[in-house]
Design a protein around this motif. Structure first.
Motif, PDB file in Angstrom:
ATOM      1  N   VAL A 321       0.851  -1.187   0.000  1.00  0.00           N
ATOM      2  CA  VAL A 321       0.000   0.000   0.000  1.00  0.00           C
ATOM      3  C   VAL A 321       0.887   1.237   0.000  1.00  0.00           C
ATOM      4  O   VAL A 321       1.864   1.309   0.751  1.00  0.00           O
ATOM      5  N   GLY A 322       0.547   2.191  -0.867  1.00  0.00           N
ATOM      6  CA  GLY A 322       1.252   3.457  -0.897  1.00  0.00           C
ATOM      7  C   GLY A 322       0.406   4.548  -0.265  1.00  0.00           C
ATOM      8  O   GLY A 322      -0.823   4.578  -0.429  1.00  0.00           O
ATOM      9  N   TYR A 323       1.065   5.444   0.476  1.00  0.00           N
ATOM     10  CA  TYR A 323       0.375   6.530   1.171  1.00  0.00           C
ATOM     11  C   TYR A 323       0.931   7.860   0.692  1.00  0.00           C
ATOM     12  O   TYR A 323       2.152   8.036   0.584  1.00  0.00           O
ATOM     13  N   VAL A 324       0.052   8.806   0.401  1.00  0.00           N
ATOM     14  CA  VAL A 324       0.446  10.149  -0.006  1.00  0.00           C
ATOM     15  C   VAL A 324      -0.369  11.147   0.797  1.00  0.00           C
ATOM     16  O   VAL A 324      -1.384  10.798   1.416  1.00  0.00           O
ATOM     17  N   ARG A 325       0.092  12.393   0.795  1.00  0.00           N
ATOM     18  CA  ARG A 325      -0.660  13.460   1.443  1.00  0.00           C
ATOM     19  C   ARG A 325      -0.740  14.644   0.486  1.00  0.00           C
ATOM     20  O   ARG A 325       0.210  14.930  -0.245  1.00  0.00           O
ATOM     21  N   THR A 326      -1.876  15.317   0.511  1.00  0.00           N
ATOM     22  CA  THR A 326      -2.112  16.374  -0.470  1.00  0.00           C
ATOM     23  C   THR A 326      -1.425  17.681  -0.106  1.00  0.00           C
ATOM     24  O   THR A 326      -1.258  18.540  -0.973  1.00  0.00           O
ATOM     25  N   PHE A 327      -1.007  17.835   1.168  1.00  0.00           N
ATOM     26  CA  PHE A 327      -0.271  19.030   1.575  1.00  0.00           C
ATOM     27  C   PHE A 327       0.864  18.613   2.507  1.00  0.00           C
ATOM     28  O   PHE A 327       0.661  17.790   3.422  1.00  0.00           O
ATOM     29  N   PRO A 328       2.065  19.175   2.335  1.00  0.00           N
ATOM     30  CA  PRO A 328       3.199  18.776   3.179  1.00  0.00           C
ATOM     31  C   PRO A 328       2.988  19.049   4.663  1.00  0.00           C
ATOM     32  O   PRO A 328       3.600  18.384   5.500  1.00  0.00           O
ATOM     33  N   ALA A 329       2.136  20.017   5.009  1.00  0.00           N
ATOM     34  CA  ALA A 329       1.941  20.363   6.414  1.00  0.00           C
ATOM     35  C   ALA A 329       1.098  19.333   7.163  1.00  0.00           C
ATOM     36  O   ALA A 329       1.082  19.328   8.401  1.00  0.00           O
ATOM     37  N   ILE A 330       0.399  18.483   6.444  1.00  0.00           N
ATOM     38  CA  ILE A 330      -0.437  17.469   7.098  1.00  0.00           C
ATOM     39  C   ILE A 330       0.462  16.425   7.751  1.00  0.00           C
ATOM     40  O   ILE A 330       1.307  15.822   7.092  1.00  0.00           O
ATOM     41  N   PRO A 331       0.323  16.184   9.046  1.00  0.00           N
ATOM     42  CA  PRO A 331       1.212  15.221   9.722  1.00  0.00           C
ATOM     43  C   PRO A 331       0.839  13.780   9.372  1.00  0.00           C
ATOM     44  O   PRO A 331      -0.324  13.452   9.150  1.00  0.00           O
ATOM     45  N   TRP A 332       1.875  12.940   9.335  1.00  0.00           N
ATOM     46  CA  TRP A 332       1.635  11.513   9.158  1.00  0.00           C
ATOM     47  C   TRP A 332       1.088  10.942  10.461  1.00  0.00           C
ATOM     48  O   TRP A 332       1.359  11.460  11.549  1.00  0.00           O
ATOM     49  N   THR A 333       0.349   9.876  10.344  1.00  0.00           N
ATOM     50  CA  THR A 333      -0.131   9.207  11.552  1.00  0.00           C
ATOM     51  C   THR A 333       1.042   8.573  12.285  1.00  0.00           C
ATOM     52  O   THR A 333       2.136   8.408  11.733  1.00  0.00           O
ATOM     53  N   GLU A 334       0.817   8.232  13.515  1.00  0.00           N
ATOM     54  CA  GLU A 334       1.884   7.619  14.315  1.00  0.00           C
ATOM     55  C   GLU A 334       2.365   6.323  13.683  1.00  0.00           C
ATOM     56  O   GLU A 334       3.561   6.022  13.671  1.00  0.00           O
ATOM     57  N   ALA A 335       1.421   5.550  13.117  1.00  0.00           N
ATOM     58  CA  ALA A 335       1.804   4.271  12.496  1.00  0.00           C
ATOM     59  C   ALA A 335       2.676   4.475  11.272  1.00  0.00           C
ATOM     60  O   ALA A 335       3.511   3.625  10.957  1.00  0.00           O
ATOM     61  N   LEU A 336       2.486   5.605  10.557  1.00  0.00           N
ATOM     62  CA  LEU A 336       3.258   5.868   9.346  1.00  0.00           C
ATOM     63  C   LEU A 336       4.529   6.670   9.622  1.00  0.00           C
ATOM     64  O   LEU A 336       5.261   6.994   8.685  1.00  0.00           O
ATOM     65  N   SER A 337       4.782   7.000  10.859  1.00  0.00           N
ATOM     66  CA  SER A 337       5.956   7.802  11.222  1.00  0.00           C
ATOM     67  C   SER A 337       7.086   6.964  11.785  1.00  0.00           C
ATOM     68  O   SER A 337       8.127   7.505  12.163  1.00  0.00           O
ATOM     69  N   LYS A 338       6.899   5.658  11.860  1.00  0.00           N
ATOM     70  CA  LYS A 338       7.932   4.803  12.445  1.00  0.00           C
ATOM     71  C   LYS A 338       9.159   4.751  11.542  1.00  0.00           C
ATOM     72  O   LYS A 338       9.030   4.547  10.325  1.00  0.00           O
ATOM     73  N   PRO A 339      10.357   4.932  12.093  1.00  0.00           N
ATOM     74  CA  PRO A 339      11.570   4.844  11.263  1.00  0.00           C
ATOM     75  C   PRO A 339      11.845   3.401  10.850  1.00  0.00           C
ATOM     76  O   PRO A 339      11.469   2.455  11.548  1.00  0.00           O
ATOM     77  N   LEU A 340      12.508   3.268   9.744  1.00  0.00           N
ATOM     78  CA  LEU A 340      12.854   1.937   9.240  1.00  0.00           C
ATOM     79  C   LEU A 340      14.075   1.422   9.993  1.00  0.00           C
ATOM     80  O   LEU A 340      15.112   2.106  10.035  1.00  0.00           O
ATOM     81  N   PRO A 341      14.009   0.246  10.621  1.00  0.00           N
ATOM     82  CA  PRO A 341      15.158  -0.259  11.385  1.00  0.00           C
ATOM     83  C   PRO A 341      16.289  -0.734  10.489  1.00  0.00           C
ATOM     84  O   PRO A 341      16.181  -0.742   9.271  1.00  0.00           O
ATOM     85  N   ALA A 342      17.382  -1.138  11.112  1.00  0.00           N
ATOM     86  CA  ALA A 342      18.553  -1.612  10.374  1.00  0.00           C
ATOM     87  C   ALA A 342      18.223  -2.900   9.630  1.00  0.00           C
ATOM     88  O   ALA A 342      17.352  -3.664  10.047  1.00  0.00           O
ATOM     89  N   PRO A 343      18.937  -3.153   8.494  1.00  0.00           N
ATOM     90  CA  PRO A 343      18.653  -4.365   7.710  1.00  0.00           C
ATOM     91  C   PRO A 343      18.756  -5.646   8.524  1.00  0.00           C
ATOM     92  O   PRO A 343      17.967  -6.573   8.348  1.00  0.00           O
ATOM     93  N   ALA A 344      19.751  -5.725   9.429  1.00  0.00           N
ATOM     94  CA  ALA A 344      19.910  -6.946  10.225  1.00  0.00           C
ATOM     95  C   ALA A 344      18.696  -7.202  11.104  1.00  0.00           C
ATOM     96  O   ALA A 344      18.289  -8.346  11.304  1.00  0.00           O
ATOM     97  N   THR A 345      18.091  -6.134  11.609  1.00  0.00           N
ATOM     98  CA  THR A 345      16.909  -6.282  12.455  1.00  0.00           C
ATOM     99  C   THR A 345      15.724  -6.817  11.663  1.00  0.00           C
ATOM    100  O   THR A 345      14.976  -7.680  12.125  1.00  0.00           O
ATOM    101  N   ILE A 346      15.579  -6.303  10.438  1.00  0.00           N
ATOM    102  CA  ILE A 346      14.464  -6.754   9.606  1.00  0.00           C
ATOM    103  C   ILE A 346      14.642  -8.207   9.198  1.00  0.00           C
ATOM    104  O   ILE A 346      13.701  -8.998   9.208  1.00  0.00           O
ATOM    105  N   SER A 347      15.863  -8.574   8.847  1.00  0.00           N
ATOM    106  CA  SER A 347      16.100  -9.953   8.383  1.00  0.00           C
ATOM    107  C   SER A 347      15.871 -10.954   9.476  1.00  0.00           C
ATOM    108  O   SER A 347      15.560 -12.105   9.233  1.00  0.00           O
ATOM    109  N   GLU A 348      16.044 -10.515  10.714  1.00  0.00           N
ATOM    110  CA  GLU A 348      15.789 -11.428  11.830  1.00  0.00           C
ATOM    111  C   GLU A 348      14.293 -11.675  12.002  1.00  0.00           C
ATOM    112  O   GLU A 348      13.866 -12.695  12.482  1.00  0.00           O
TER     113      GLU A 348
END
Length: 348
Positions: A321-348
């Motif tokens: 699923v792709g998510y877009v916002r129509t204005f840059p000032a609109i904040p992302w939801t908490e679920a969409l604001s999570k940073p991407l972890p390190a590759p080793a963490t994901i592979s585990e």
């Protein structure tokens, strides 16, 4: 029973039966169309105003790697699915004929260099003879002025001088011809070396081998394809958005991706393309309502630096699923604001 009903009533019942089938079919078509419309045009109710989601899948540019000249495949060094980097050797073509031509060109260069040395030595010899003839001519002229030498002696001295001068000019021309032969043969050798380099077909960029199109022993014509590579430095999700959403997007707007196999992680992306023309649109659009129903193709690209960091995990064809916002000032939801972890963490 229908056979006991009068013929007039029988026809009437058949007509009613057919009409019911037509109405049922029409109703099902309307329901299906409505479902498709809702799937396309209604945003996720869980998202706040200004945020929109739509389904898509990851894609990448395909690079067709081909031979430059005709030849026989000697060795295939990669496998389908293998990750390769720019400059890696993918396929080796047979080079025996080119190697023989290289040895021939090197021998021709050696022979031309010897010819040039001979011509250069000839120049020195002819220069010495010209110097001697010049002095003899000057001496004879001096003796003629003093009336102690005959005209015949002057003619002989002049002839010797002219002959030595012509011989020197011939030696210089011979040397120039030998030098030109060296240059021409060296140019041919440089061309051969380029052809020899081309017998090692290398990856033009980082990517993943998608298809092997040739095997060892096959004879290919010039331009014959050997490998298809997916360029994992240019990976994007293609989505379709209604005009009211696509019209508010600009290039490089922030976007988010959630992939089905990694539903717990949010992949940052950006809007890299918005189609100028609508897809599956009627030929003629006149009302505002119709214009709002047009769907535009949009590409949500992942940054090359991020792809490089996670290159071992990058795959195409993955849905999400792709998510877009129509204005840059609109904040992302908490679920969409999570940073991407390190590759080793994901592979585990």
């Amino acid at each position: 029973r229908l056979d006991s009903i009068p013929s007039g009533l029988h026809s009437h019942f058949l007509e009613l039966h057919m009409n019911r089938k037509i109405l049922l079919t029409t109703f099902l078509v309307i329901i299906a169309a409505a479902g498709i419309a809702l799937w396309y045009f209604l945003k996720d109710p869980a998202l706040p105003d200004g945020l929109y989601s739509t389904n898509g899948r990851l894609e990448a540019e395909q690079v067709q790697v081909a031979t430059k000249t005709a030849g026989r495949v000697a060795e295939v060094l990669v496998e389908e699915g293998q990750l390769v980097h720019e400059g890696d050797v993918l396929v080796r073509m047979d080079s025996q004929q080119l190697l023989a031509r290289e040895r021939e060109a090197q021998a021709q260069i050696k022979a031309a260099e010897l010819a040039f040395e001979e011509a250069d030595a000839g120049i020195e010899q002819r220069q010495a003879l010209l110097t001697l003839a010049t002095r003899e001519l000057e001496r004879t002229k001096s003796m003629i002025a003093k009336k102690v030498a005959s005209q015949e002696s002057l003619d002989q001295a002049q002839t010797q001088y002219d002959s030595a001068k012509a011989a020197l000019r011939l030696s210089k021309a011979t040397a120039e011809r030998a030098k030109a032969s060296i240059d021409a043969t060296e140019a041919s050798l440089a061309e051969l070396m380029t052809l020899l380099e081309d017998t090692e077909i290398r990856a033009p960029r980082d990517g993943r081998v998608q298809y092997l199109l040739a095997q060892a022993g096959e004879v290919l014509s010039a331009g014959g394809r050997v490998v298809t590579i997916l360029d994992i430095s240019d990976v994007y999700m293609t989505v379709f958005l209604p005009a009211e959403v696509a019209g508010k997007l600009t290039l490089n707007d922030e976007a988010k991706l959630i992939l089905d196999p990694l539903a717990d992680y949010v992949v940052p992306a950006r809007v890299s393309f918005v189609a100028a023309d609508a897809q599956f649109t009627p030929k003629s659009v006149e009302t505002a309502e119709q214009r709002n129903n047009l769907m535009f193709r949009v590409k949500l690209s992942i940054e090359p630096a991020l792809l490089k960091r996670y290159e071992d995990m990058v795959k195409t064809g993955v849905r999400g699923v792709g998510y877009v916002r129509t204005f840059p000032a609109i904040p992302w939801t908490e679920a969409l604001s999570k940073p991407l972890p390190a590759p080793a963490t994901i592979s585990e």
